[in-house]
Design a protein around this motif. Structure first.
Motif, PDB file in Angstrom:
ATOM      1  N   LYS A  48     143.628  13.684  63.875  1.00 17.72           N
ATOM      2  CA  LYS A  48     143.028  12.993  64.783  1.00 17.72           C
ATOM      3  C   LYS A  48     142.765  13.366  66.009  1.00 17.72           C
ATOM      4  O   LYS A  48     143.414  14.258  66.595  1.00 17.72           O
ATOM      5  CB  LYS A  48     143.401  11.266  64.692  1.00 17.72           C
ATOM      6  CG  LYS A  48     143.655  10.573  63.330  1.00 17.72           C
ATOM      7  CD  LYS A  48     144.136   9.377  63.622  1.00 17.72           C
ATOM      8  CE  LYS A  48     144.176   8.572  62.113  1.00 17.72           C
ATOM      9  NZ  LYS A  48     144.769   7.338  62.184  1.00 17.72           N
ATOM     10  N   LYS A  49     141.910  12.836  66.879  1.00 18.50           N
ATOM     11  CA  LYS A  49     141.623  13.513  68.033  1.00 18.50           C
ATOM     12  C   LYS A  49     142.416  13.225  69.134  1.00 18.50           C
ATOM     13  O   LYS A  49     143.056  13.736  70.103  1.00 18.50           O
ATOM     14  CB  LYS A  49     140.152  12.710  68.768  1.00 18.50           C
ATOM     15  CG  LYS A  49     139.615  13.730  69.846  1.00 18.50           C
ATOM     16  CD  LYS A  49     138.567  12.916  70.297  1.00 18.50           C
ATOM     17  CE  LYS A  49     138.035  13.503  71.632  1.00 18.50           C
ATOM     18  NZ  LYS A  49     136.420  13.126  72.139  1.00 18.50           N
ATOM     19  N   ALA A  50     143.318  11.962  68.826  1.00 16.50           N
ATOM     20  CA  ALA A  50     144.420  11.409  69.648  1.00 16.50           C
ATOM     21  C   ALA A  50     145.684  12.491  69.385  1.00 16.50           C
ATOM     22  O   ALA A  50     146.604  12.211  70.252  1.00 16.50           O
ATOM     23  CB  ALA A  50     144.823  10.098  69.278  1.00 16.50           C
ATOM     24  N   ASP A  51     145.653  13.013  68.503  1.00 16.87           N
ATOM     25  CA  ASP A  51     146.900  14.037  68.229  1.00 16.87           C
ATOM     26  C   ASP A  51     146.771  15.117  68.747  1.00 16.87           C
ATOM     27  O   ASP A  51     147.784  15.975  68.946  1.00 16.87           O
ATOM     28  CB  ASP A  51     146.916  14.202  66.785  1.00 16.87           C
ATOM     29  CG  ASP A  51     147.331  12.852  65.626  1.00 16.87           C
ATOM     30  OD1 ASP A  51     147.703  11.763  66.511  1.00 16.87           O
ATOM     31  OD2 ASP A  51     146.668  12.836  64.744  1.00 16.87           O
ATOM     32  N   LEU A  52     145.759  15.526  69.294  1.00 17.46           N
ATOM     33  CA  LEU A  52     145.381  16.851  70.052  1.00 17.46           C
ATOM     34  C   LEU A  52     146.063  16.823  71.386  1.00 17.46           C
ATOM     35  O   LEU A  52     145.687  15.784  72.051  1.00 17.46           O
ATOM     36  CB  LEU A  52     144.208  17.347  70.074  1.00 17.46           C
ATOM     37  CG  LEU A  52     143.751  17.573  68.602  1.00 17.46           C
ATOM     38  CD1 LEU A  52     142.357  18.005  68.536  1.00 17.46           C
ATOM     39  CD2 LEU A  52     144.346  18.682  67.793  1.00 17.46           C
ATOM     40  N   PRO A  53     146.626  17.854  72.066  1.00 12.93           N
ATOM     41  CA  PRO A  53     146.946  19.154  71.540  1.00 12.93           C
ATOM     42  C   PRO A  53     148.009  18.830  70.729  1.00 12.93           C
ATOM     43  O   PRO A  53     149.141  18.105  70.746  1.00 12.93           O
ATOM     44  CB  PRO A  53     147.263  19.822  72.787  1.00 12.93           C
ATOM     45  CG  PRO A  53     147.597  18.833  73.814  1.00 12.93           C
ATOM     46  CD  PRO A  53     147.016  17.743  73.628  1.00 12.93           C
ATOM     47  N   LEU A  54     148.148  19.580  69.559  1.00 12.89           N
ATOM     48  CA  LEU A  54     149.066  19.660  68.368  1.00 12.89           C
ATOM     49  C   LEU A  54     150.016  20.827  68.614  1.00 12.89           C
ATOM     50  O   LEU A  54     149.843  21.873  68.781  1.00 12.89           O
ATOM     51  CB  LEU A  54     148.459  19.823  67.010  1.00 12.89           C
ATOM     52  CG  LEU A  54     149.152  19.587  65.802  1.00 12.89           C
ATOM     53  CD1 LEU A  54     149.454  18.206  65.853  1.00 12.89           C
ATOM     54  CD2 LEU A  54     148.228  20.116  64.509  1.00 12.89           C
TER      55      LEU A  54
END
Length: 565
Positions: A310-316
């Motif tokens: 998801k966008k909230a997980d970035l940066p990964l």
């Protein structure tokens, strides 16, 4: 030790007082002259201290002079690096070996006694556990350091068989690569080995045969080794399409011999051509394999972005991508329609995590000097260890053997001079003549030294004074009214802070940082974003089986309740 990569925790300039202390410690450890000490640790050069963790979890302190590591400290012992030994080559007793042995040492192998060359003056005198250097033939510049596995006398008694030196650090390992990657200087050896005896020649051939296969795979090491005579010709310089020059007509006998010679030459050239083709094919296969792996990696990355991330997980993080997205794709032959289920991901997590067994913790007491007269009748000495049950039994036996039970009320014990000196305060010497049994036991336990023992499976028990430190969970407030969860004292229970951080990062979906506690050398605090006390408590009590009585701060979990609308 440094054959694999390590993780740097901190790197900072050393203070003036710490520099002076380091000079004193190095002087005491190696008995250096003033000139040697000033060359190794100058007063005005840039000197940094670096904290790192090795691939097996060992904590090491490294001192870096002008970008080159010169000493590292582990378990309160100092070890010089090859950079330091190139400045002072006679700092340690040295053992000489053949150049063909170096690739094995770089790969993490220990120096075996059959590979040690006996100099004309004999081996240096060392004891078991002494720090030693390893040099190559005709060059006194050390290429490795290690600890002697046995004394010199034991080496000779064993017929120069078995392990000689346990290797700790070598030229070309990861610690050397952290510096400027300079190569050993050429320092003339005291003894020349250019004219070896027959035994030494045979020994050299045996050693080179043993390491031939491994040395061939270490390209960066093989480059520095002397090339053998009669190397194979350059394949690029061979030409198979040379126009033959006209030859005179020969007799039938000469024609037959010439035909045989030409046939053998053609076979030889054909073999060379096949070798060249096979090398080209191998290079093409390697190139193709690398391209395939790059394509698979890109495909996994794009699939993760489209389906799971998801966008909230970035940066990964790269480690998160590997664990959550690469590993599941390895279960099947990576078909996008057949992605790994959550149960399969959990199975992978369990298979890859480190198996942990909680320690056994027991509390006991040791006899102090004040209460020694009270326990001498039981044959005990100072610092003898006892459980609370043992203390009660010994006190009861002492009271009964000295007939100190009050005849009027058996719930009281008469205080004799020994009990008066051991149990009572000075202000009570003339006022207290009797004590209840419970009061007597309580006063005895208060004046004994409390201790605890931590026993890890397969390891020697660790005994420490005082009560065992609890795992502390604290919730602090940072800037912008943000909360973080802090976890300390995990090392006391044998728990790896890095493993806890990785687990919380997945369970809480929050950022995690590890930092060194100020004023300590190897104590780590784990910081998790947000109030994650519930996640921490569940992880420690359920997965690590730590009893809740050894965890402090469980009450700081967020209150569960309905949110206001």
């Amino acid at each position: 030790m440094f054959a694999k990569s390590f993780r740097v925790k901190s790197n900072s300039a050393i203070k003036g007082s710490d520099r002076r202390k380091l000079r004193a410690d190095i002087q005491a450890a190696f008995s250096l002259s003033a000139d040697q000490l000033s060359r190794l640790i100058p007063n005005k050069e840039d000197l940094n201290v670096m904290k790192m963790y090795l691939h097996k979890g060992e904590a090491v302190t490294v001192y870096v002079l002008n970008k080159n590591p010169i000493f590292f400290e582990m378990d309160k012992r100092f070890y010089p690096t090859v950079y330091a030994l190139w400045t002072c080559p006679d700092l340690l007793a040295s053992f000489t070996t053949w150049p063909a042995v170096l690739p094995k040492l770089v790969g993490g192998a220990d120096l075996m006694l059959p590979g040690v060359i006996l100099p004309p003056t004999g081996l240096p005198e060392v004891l078991q556990g002494d720090l030693c250097a390893i040099t190559l033939v005709d060059n006194r510049a050390p290429v490795a350091i290690g600890l002697a596995s046995m004394s010199t006398a034991e080496m000779l008694e064993a017929g120069m068989k078995g392990k000689g030196i346990t290797t700790l650090h070598t030229y070309l390992d990861q610690l050397w690569a952290f510096g400027e990657k300079t190569h050993p200087p050429v320092i003339a050896a005291e003894h020349s080995y250019s004219e070896e005896t027959g035994d030494q020649e045979e020994e050299k051939e045996e050693v080179e045969e043993e390491v031939n296969v491994e040395a061939a795979g270490v390209e960066n090491v093989a480059a520095m080794l002397p090339s053998a005579e009669g190397d194979a010709p350059d394949l690029n310089s061979l030409s198979l399409n040379v126009e033959p020059e006209p030859e005179p007509v020969a007799s039938p006998t000469e024609q037959d011999s010439n035909s045989e010679l030409e046939a053998s030459e053609n076979v030889h050239l054909t073999e060379i051509s096949k070798d060249a083709d096979s090398q080209q094919d191998a290079a093409e296969i390697a190139r193709t394999t690398q391209e395939q792996m790059d394509e698979i990696l890109l495909q996994c990355f794009l699939h993760a972005l489209k389906r799971k991330v998801k966008k909230a997980d970035l940066p990964l993080l790269a480690s998160t991508f590997l664990k959550n997205h690469m590993y599941p794709c390895c279960l099947k032959s990576f078909v996008i329609a057949e992605t790994a289920t959550d149960d399969e991901v959990v199975k992978i997590d369990r298979e890859t995590e480190i198996f942990y067994q909680p320690p056994e913790i027991s509390s006991f007491y040791s006899v102090s000097s004040r209460l020694l007269p009270l326990f001498e009748h039981a044959g005990l000495k100072k610092d003898a260890t006892l459980s609370s049950v043992d203390v009660r039994n010994i006190i009861t036996s002492y009271v009964k053997s000295n007939e100190l039970i009050d005849a009027c009320n058996k719930n009281y014990v008469i205080v004799n001079p020994t009990l008066c000196d051991c149990i009572l305060e000075k202000c009570e010497h003339h006022t207290v003549t009797k004590l209840k049994w419970d009061d007597l036991f309580a006063r005895c336990l208060e004046r004994l030294q409390e201790c605890h023992q931590v026993s890890f499976p397969g390891q020697k028990p660790i005994i420490r004074k005082g009560c065992i430190k609890h795992i502390i969970i604290d919730v602090a407030q940072r800037a912008s009214n943000k909360k973080v969860t802090l976890i300390k004292n995990l090392e006391v229970y044998g728990i790896d802070p890095q493993a806890i951080g990785n687990a919380l990062q997945l369970k809480a979906q929050a950022s995690v940082t590890l930092s060194l506690i100020p004023g300590t050398k190897d104590k780590i605090v784990v910081q998790v974003q947000g109030n994650q006390v519930n996640h921490v408590a569940k992880l420690l009590t359920e997965e690590y089986s730590i009893p809740s009585k050894y965890i402090q701060g469980l009450n700081k979990a967020p209150k569960s309740g309905k949110k206001r609308r």
